[in-house]
Write an enzyme that holds these catalytic residues in place. Structure first.
Site, PDB file in Angstrom:
ATOM      1  N   GLU A 133       0.807  -1.370  -0.026  1.00  0.00           N
ATOM      2  CA  GLU A 133       0.277  -0.352   0.020  1.00  0.00           C
ATOM      3  C   GLU A 133       1.035   1.458   0.226  1.00  0.00           C
ATOM      4  O   GLU A 133       1.728   2.085   1.158  1.00  0.00           O
ATOM      5  CB  GLU A 133      -0.814   0.058   0.642  1.00  0.00           C
ATOM      6  CG  GLU A 133      -2.132   1.003   1.274  1.00  0.00           C
ATOM      7  CD  GLU A 133      -1.928   2.312   1.402  1.00  0.00           C
ATOM      8  OE1 GLU A 133      -1.537   2.640   0.331  1.00  0.00           O
ATOM      9  OE2 GLU A 133      -2.252   2.327   2.612  1.00  0.00           O
TER      10      GLU A 133
ATOM     11  N   CYS B 247      -1.911   8.455   2.451  1.00  0.00           N
ATOM     12  CA  CYS B 247      -1.533   8.467   1.047  1.00  0.00           C
ATOM     13  C   CYS B 247      -2.879   9.289   0.709  1.00  0.00           C
ATOM     14  O   CYS B 247      -3.451   8.530  -0.898  1.00  0.00           O
ATOM     15  CB  CYS B 247      -1.603   6.940   1.169  1.00  0.00           C
ATOM     16  SG  CYS B 247      -3.223   6.121   1.828  1.00  0.00           S
TER      17      CYS B 247
HETATM   18  C1  UN1 Z   1      -2.709   5.976   4.878  1.00  0.00           C
HETATM   19  O1  UN1 Z   1      -2.597   7.348   4.079  1.00  0.00           O
HETATM   20  O2  UN1 Z   1      -1.412   5.229   4.251  1.00  0.00           O
HETATM   21  O3  UN1 Z   1      -8.102   6.574   4.148  1.00  0.00           O
HETATM   22  C2  UN1 Z   1      -4.281   5.203   4.458  1.00  0.00           C
HETATM   23  C3  UN1 Z   1      -7.567   7.605   4.739  1.00  0.00           C
HETATM   24  C4  UN1 Z   1      -7.430   6.549   5.519  1.00  0.00           C
HETATM   25  C5  UN1 Z   1      -5.999   6.532   5.255  1.00  0.00           C
HETATM   26  C6  UN1 Z   1      -4.511   5.623   5.812  1.00  0.00           C
HETATM   27  N1  UN1 Z   1      -8.326   5.969   6.307  1.00  0.00           N
HETATM   28  O4  UN1 Z   1      -7.809   8.387   4.078  1.00  0.00           O
END
Ligand code: UN1
Length: 507
Positions: A265, A299
């Protein structure tokens, strides 16, 4: 509140960075310590005795020994452990959120929301533990029964980034655990306190239920020690959340041993299209939050707005107004919406991205500067007039910078959306059904997540979370993501007493 959190989790100035259940915490002697820094004050709040090679060996041995037993525990009982961790997280919500604030500098409201996500994820995984179904298939042979079953992989390594020090672990570790795997967690050394708190919660739950070795912690300060985990053939699956550059390394190392798996990820570079039929005020509100929430360090953060020419001016005006209402400040204070960036390097990367934009002819129409105070604070920043294929736009910068691009046709907007190497989240603001459906079609967004009339962030844990291209293709959290932590076995049972060559072989 912050002192109480440290005290409740027994976090002193020097803490052990390794916990192997059954064996307990490693001693702090002889380990190289690293600092836990509060980004809001640029201040060292604790030190961690970084895990070394011997600590790693202890953790993997405990996790491996425990896994053979854990695999035979009925899945709903495995779910009970995860459920109990969720209820303890609820009990200690304020303390855990305080640790997240000290680690990351994110606003207290967001830190609490992150712990709520851990609680929700535990409830979901506990329920899922009763529903890890395999399909029954129709065999073409007479008197044969055929079906899929899902079995544990072994020991799962979970490597997490600094931005979500609790929920990303939960998204992975809870699914891995209900699947009969034991879990070794390697958190980012930038955010060690949350990991210490969560490990203690796991320990309470494991002790209460008289279980051993399901969740352990391995926290080196040093990259070369962290690499042990990706090289180790005893780890069946490595789940990695972080940059695409490191993700590529994980894929190379883990993938080179066939039979080991990785789940990635990695970086996102998320775009949001706003067409001429959109509710512009709604779009501006959700895009502003998507861009500056968690100080742009998700992210899923909205990094690019792709707006139709006829509504570009009013949308930019609304975005400026929205940015103007965002209070950047100390994350401890309730009114704060945006806290500091995580560290000095992050500020440098923010400044570099703004400089690159200016050099390429971009107009900084809001923000653009570091805020002059202790801690790593920067202004929410809005930049227009850049080509969408500029290298620094194509790259993910973990900072609250939003680039605006203008399009004429929706096909062009989709092309811009898809023109980056990453493929995590995407969105469209529109009230035109055909435009929305085109965006959601095979000719539309190429991302793992597609949102309509909402921001690109804040994924619902009920859905599978992850993305395509350089984001890495992995899926965590809801839907059927649990399958990623298990191996599929196609079973066929002959219950009729006949075999294929009965006509030729008589026995
Ligand atoms: C991340 O930013 O690595 O959906 C994952 C969202 C958060 C993202 C988590 N749960 O914005």
């Amino acid at each position: 509140m912050f002192e109480r959190a440290l005290k409740n989790f027994d976090i002193g100035f020097l803490n052990s960075g390794t916990y192997a259940h059954g064996d307990g915490w490693s001693p702090t002697d002889g380990r190289i310590p690293f600092d836990a820094v509060d980004p809001a004050q640029d201040k060292v709040v604790a030190q961690i005795a970084g895990a070394n090679e011997r600590d790693y060996e202890r953790v993997i041995r405990c996790a491996q020994a425990a896994q053979t037993e854990w695999a035979t525990v009925p899945a709903p009982r495995r779910g009970e452990l995860v459920g109990r961790i969720g209820s303890l997280a609820a009990e200690y919500l304020d303390d855990l959120a305080a640790l997240i604030v000290l680690d990351t500098g994110k606003a207290i409201g967001e830190a609490k929301a992150e712990i709520r996500e851990v609680i929700d994820m535990a409830a979901m995984a506990a329920g899922q533990s009763r529903m890890m179904y395999g399909f029954v298939q129709q065999s073409q042979r007479s008197k044969h029964r055929m079906y899929d079953q899902w079995l544990p992989l072994g020991v799962v390594g979970v490597i997490t980034a600094y931005n979500f020090p609790a929920s990303v672990w939960a998204q992975n570790a809870f699914l891995a655990a209900i699947g009969g795997n034991t879990v070794i967690w390697k958190p980012s050394p930038k955010v060690p306190l949350t990991a210490l708190g969560l490990q203690q919660i796991c320990n309470m739950a494991m002790n209460e239920l008289e279980l051993d070795g399901v969740f352990s912690l391995f926290m080196p300060g040093d990259k070369s020690v962290a690499e042990l985990l990706i090289h180790d053939k005893r780890i069946a699956l490595v789940s990695f959340t972080g940059s695409s550059a490191v993700g590529r390394r994980v894929a190379d190392v883990v993938g080179s041993t066939l039979g080991r798996r990785y789940l990635l990820e990695c970086s996102g570079n998320n775009g949001c299209i706003v067409d001429q039929t959109a509710d512009l005020a709604l779009a501006a509100r959700s895009i502003a939050f998507g861009a500056v929430g968690t100080t742009g360090q998700r992210c899923t953060s909205t990094r690019r707005v792709i707006v139709q020419r006829s509504v570009a001016k009013p949308l930019i005006e609304l975005l400026k107004q929205a940015f103007g209402q965002i209070t950047v400040g100390d994350p401890r204070e309730e009114g704060t919406i945006v806290g500091p960036l995580v560290d000095r390097d992050a500020v440098m990367l923010f400044e570099r991205a703004v400089r690159n934009a200016r050099d390429a002819g971009g107009k900084v129409i809001f923000g653009g500067k570091r805020i002059d105070r202790p801690g790593y604070y920067v202004e929410p920043t809005l930049i227009t007039d850049l080509p969408h294929d500029l290298p620094s736009v194509q790259k993910e910068t973990f900072a609250p910078i939003l680039y605006v691009f203008i399009y004429d046709t929706l096909e062009e907007a989709i092309h811009i959306n898809n023109s980056v190497p990453q493929g995590l989240s995407s969105g469209i603001h529109s009230t035109d059904l055909s435009n929305i459906e085109l965006f959601l079609s095979a000719a539309g967004s190429d991302c793992g997540i597609a949102r309509v009339n909402m921001g690109t962030t804040g994924a619902d844990i009920g859905a599978a979370f992850g993305g395509e291209k350089e984001t890495g293709g992995g899926r965590t959290a809801g839907s059927d993501a649990w399958k990623g932590y298990m191996r599929r076995q196609s079973v066929c049972v002959n219950w009729g007493g006949l075999s294929p060559w009965d006509a030729c072989i008589r026995l």
